[in-house]
Every structure is written in structure tokens, then in C-alpha cells.
Scaffold this active site. Sequence first.
Site, PDB file in Angstrom:
ATOM      1  N   SER A  54     -26.617 -77.102 -49.677  1.00 58.89           N
ATOM      2  CA  SER A  54     -26.974 -76.105 -49.571  1.00 58.89           C
ATOM      3  C   SER A  54     -28.677 -75.775 -49.336  1.00 58.89           C
ATOM      4  O   SER A  54     -29.090 -74.921 -48.666  1.00 58.89           O
ATOM      5  CB  SER A  54     -26.567 -74.665 -50.254  1.00 58.89           C
ATOM      6  OG  SER A  54     -27.372 -74.926 -51.702  1.00 58.89           O
ATOM      7  N   LYS A 107     -31.514 -72.343 -55.878  1.00 59.39           N
ATOM      8  CA  LYS A 107     -31.814 -71.544 -54.608  1.00 59.39           C
ATOM      9  C   LYS A 107     -33.250 -70.981 -54.489  1.00 59.39           C
ATOM     10  O   LYS A 107     -34.021 -71.098 -55.400  1.00 59.39           O
ATOM     11  CB  LYS A 107     -30.673 -70.521 -54.551  1.00 59.39           C
ATOM     12  CG  LYS A 107     -29.482 -70.643 -54.497  1.00 59.39           C
ATOM     13  CD  LYS A 107     -28.873 -71.173 -53.046  1.00 59.39           C
ATOM     14  CE  LYS A 107     -27.418 -71.424 -53.136  1.00 59.39           C
ATOM     15  NZ  LYS A 107     -27.121 -72.654 -53.783  1.00 59.39           N
TER      16      LYS A 107
END
Length: 239
Positions: free
Chosen positions: A159, A197
Site C-alpha cells: 500500500s 500509512k
Amino acid sequence: MLTRKQQELLLFIHERMKESGVPPSFDEMKDALDLASKSGIHRLITALEERGFIRRLPNRARALEVIKLPEAMTSSIPPRRTGFSPSVIEGSRGKLQAVPSAPAKQVEEVRNSSSIPVMGRIAAGVPISAIQNNTHDISVPMEMLGSGEHYALEVKGDSMIEAGILDGDTVIIRNATTANPGDIVVALVDDEEATLKRFRRRGASIALEAANPAYETRIFGPDRVKIQGKLVGLIRRYH
């Protein structure tokens, strides 16, 4: 001779690499240059590559390396005052080598290093179970660490590929409980899910943003997310 936009993009990539050790995403470059679409960034990068100022790194998602800066730009960049200079470390057959985060630096064998614990795996994808206990230690160049306490995590997932973080990389994290918008962080969600993230704020909420369009940004109330650390660099090994 570079156009103004080409110079702005080159300097933005150069500064981001010096700050975080990873190149900016195409969305970040688009926003920084106030362009309407990423196609303009593609054209600028192609022009810089053709003129020998940057190169695209093979087999990596949108990974870039600054090869040189125009003399006029080099003389105008003030010296950085941060206490550390994060970079990417790449290993070949077990030997760690420093990859330069600034032009004209020669790749040299890392000599001065410190041992830090590897605390398990971190999800760069769908969050997995919370950070585990110390599994083993690794040696990291002192210049990457700077001040504070550090630990390492092995990346699982894709990701964050547009931030230059790949599945199987080992990320170096400095302990922190707060973050600035745009920082890449280790976030603990609901005290049970750990994920890597980019940290953003959406009003009173916290957004955990992926660097891969295949993953949606996740929004949480501030009481559900705890910052466990901030990315300062990464290690990549080739076997």
C-alpha cells in the site's frame, strides 16, 4: 537549461529525499507544483530524465533518484540544520551499502552503525495484528538514526509503493507519539491493529492514507488511533 517548473520539481524531489529518504508520490508532486493533473508531472519527469538530472530506478514503483542539480540551484540551497539525514540503505548479498540521498555522494560501505531491535511485521496494506515483541536485532548506520529511540519493522504489503516502500523492506522508526500531516507513521488502531500509512487530518478526525490508489484512505476518530513512531529510513536487501 531547465524551465521554472522543471527546477521546482527537481528541487522538491531533492529536498524530500533528504528529509525522508524516499521520493514524493506523484500526487504530492502535483500538489506541490499546483498542477491540475499528474500527466504534467510525467512530462516534467521525462524532461528531467532526458537532461540527465534524475533517473527512474528499475523494478520500483515510481522510484526516482536525483543525479545532479544545476549549479545555480546548488549554490542557492541553504545547509540543513536537522540532526540526522535519513536515507535508504540497500543490501547486496548481505553487505549493506548506503544509497546517496543527495547528488555527488559516493556510495560507500557503512562502517559506523548501531544495533536496533526488529519488533516484527507492520502492514503496508490491510492492517495486521499489533506490533510483536523483539524478534532480532539489525545494524543501522548512525547517520540514519539521529537522536531518540528507534526500532525496525518488516513491511508486509504494497500500500506504500508510491512512497518507495516495498513489500519485504525493513523500515526504521523513531519512537514518537505525535506526527505532522504528511508524515509516514506507525499507527495503532483500536489498540490492536498496526499499520504503516501517511498521517493526515480531516477536521477532528485522523486519516491514514495509503500511497497506492488500490487502497482507500481510512478515517478514524482521534481516540481510535495512537501514533507509535515516524519513519526515518528503510533497509532493502537483495538476495
